[in-house]
Design an enzyme around this catalytic site. Structure first.
Site, PDB file in Angstrom:
ATOM      1  N   LYS A 234       0.817  -1.212   0.000  1.00 20.89           N
ATOM      2  CA  LYS A 234       0.000   0.000   0.000  1.00 20.89           C
ATOM      3  C   LYS A 234       0.853   1.264   0.000  1.00 20.89           C
ATOM      4  CE  LYS A 234      -4.231  -2.160   1.283  1.00 20.89           C
ATOM      5  NZ  LYS A 234      -5.448  -2.205   2.120  1.00 20.89           N
ATOM      6  N   ARG A 269      -3.855 -10.550   4.796  1.00 18.05           N
ATOM      7  CA  ARG A 269      -4.207 -10.566   3.368  1.00 18.05           C
ATOM      8  C   ARG A 269      -3.026  -9.979   2.603  1.00 18.05           C
ATOM      9  NH1 ARG A 269      -6.620  -7.321  -0.572  1.00 18.05           N
ATOM     10  NH2 ARG A 269      -8.074  -8.456  -1.959  1.00 18.05           N
TER      11      ARG A 269
END
Length: 293
Positions: A234, A269
Site C-alpha cells: 500500500k 491478506r
C-alpha cells in the site's frame, strides 16, 4: 533517559473458528489470505493475472507457498477507481473458479460488494465473501446467509473513487470499532453465522491513520471476531520507504505485516504469500514471547 513510545504485543487468545460452508477455518495460528486480482488495472500488479492461465498459475504458486485462503477479485478498488458492472465482474471471476477444486486445498473467497457476483461465486463453490463495503447491502447479507458462507466485513470511509480525498476522523479507532461491531451484529442478525472484520487499511485513511491502526491494532481484538488485515504494497509503505512501484514494496510490506500480527491480526491478506509466511511466523513468536510453538 527520555521515555520512548512503548510497543507491547496484544493480549492474545485464538479468535473463534469460522464455519465456511462445511469447512472450518481455525486461528490457532495466523492465517494467510493470498490475493488474486483478476483485473486489468489493479494498483499492485497492473493486470499481471488478468489472463486465465496466468491467474491459475498464480493460485497454484500461492497454494504451494502456504496460503490458507485465496481471495479472488474481479474489480479494482484502488483509490480513484470507477468500478465495473456486475456482468463484467462475473465474467472475470467465474472462469477461474470453474477451473479450481474448491473441495480441498485453501479455502476460497470472492472479493466483491455486489450481491449478484457473490451469488454466482457461491454457486461455483466459494466459502467466504469479502465485502469492502462492510456488508451494507441487505441483499448481500441475504445471499451469504442463504449459502451458509462466512463473510468479511471491512471498514471503508466513502467509496473507492472518493475515499482518499482528505479523509478525517474525530476518533479513528472508536469509529472503526463502532462501524465493525454494528456491521457484524447486523450480519449475524440476518443469519450469517461467521463474520470476520477488517479495519480497511488504506480505504478512506491517510498515511498517518494507517500507522495509528497498526499501533493500536490490539484495541480491535475487543470485537471478539477474527481480525483480517491487509497492508500489502500500500501507498503509505511507499511513502515511508521511498519505493514508488507498488510491486517492489516487498520488504516494507512484510515488516508491516509482522507488526500487524504482533498487534493481534488473525488473518494477513497479502500479495506475496511465501514471504508473508516468514513475516507472520516471526510476528507470532514476538507476540507469544518464545521461539517454540
Amino acid at each position: 533517559m527520555r521515555e520512548g513510545l512503548r510497543f507491547e504485543p496484544a493480549e492474545w487468545t485464538p479468535a473463534p473458528a469460522v464455519k465456511c460452508r462445511g469447512r472450518v477455518l481455525g486461528f490457532e495460528q495466523v492465517r494467510i489470505m493470498g490475493v488474486l486480482n483478476a483485473t486489468p488495472d489493479s494498483f499492485s500488479d497492473g493486470g499481471e493475472f488478468f489472463d486465465l492461465e496466468a491467474a491459475l498459475g498464480q493460485i497454484a504458486r500461492m497454494t504451494e507457498e502456504g496460503a490458507d485462503v485465496i481471495d479472488i477479485g474481479g474489480e479494482s478498488t484502488r483509490p480513484g477507481s470507477q468500478g465495473v458492472d456486475e456482468a463484467e465482474e462475473i465474467r472475470r471471476v467465474i472462469p477461474i473458479l470453474e477451473r479450481m477444486n474448491l473441495d480441498k486445498g485453501p479455502l476460497v473467497s470472492v472479493d466483491t460488494s455486489k450481491a449478484g457476483v457473490a451469488r454466482a461465486a457461491l454457486d461455483a463453490g466459494v466459502h467466504i465473501v469479502n465485502d469492502i463495503t462492510g456488508l451494507r447491502d441487505p441483499g448481500m447479507r441475504a445471499v451469504i446467509a442463504e449459502y451458509g458462507a462466512a463473510a468479511v466485513a471491512m471498514h471503508m470511509k466513502g467509496e473507492p473513487h472518493t475515499m482518499q480525498v482528505n479523509p478525517e476522523y474525530e476518533d479513528l479507532m472508536g469509529e472503526l470499532s463502532g462501524y465493525l461491531r454494528k456491521s457484524a451484529r447486523q450480519a449475524e442478525g440476518d443469519g450469517i453465522r461467521s463474520v470476520l472484520v477488517d479495519p480497511g487499511v488504506g480505504f478512506g485513511k491517510s498515511w498517518d491513520h494507517n500507522l495509528e491502526i497498526l499501533r493500536r491494532m490490539g484495541e480491535l481484538r475487543e470485537l471478539g471476531r477474527p481480525l483480517v488485515v491487509g497492508v500489502s504494497r500500500k501507498s503509505f509503505i511507499g511513502a515511508i520507504t521511498g519505493v514508488e512501484a507498488a510491486g517492489e514494496r516487498l520488504i516494507g510490506s512484510k515488516v508491516a505485516e509482522a507488526f500487524a500480527v504482533v498487534g493481534g491480526a488473525d488473518v494477513i491478506r497479502t500479495h506475496d504469500v511465501g514471504a508473508a509466511v516468514e513475516a507472520v511466523r516471526l510476528g507470532e513468536a514476538v507476540r507469544r514471547g518464545s521461539v517454540g510453538p
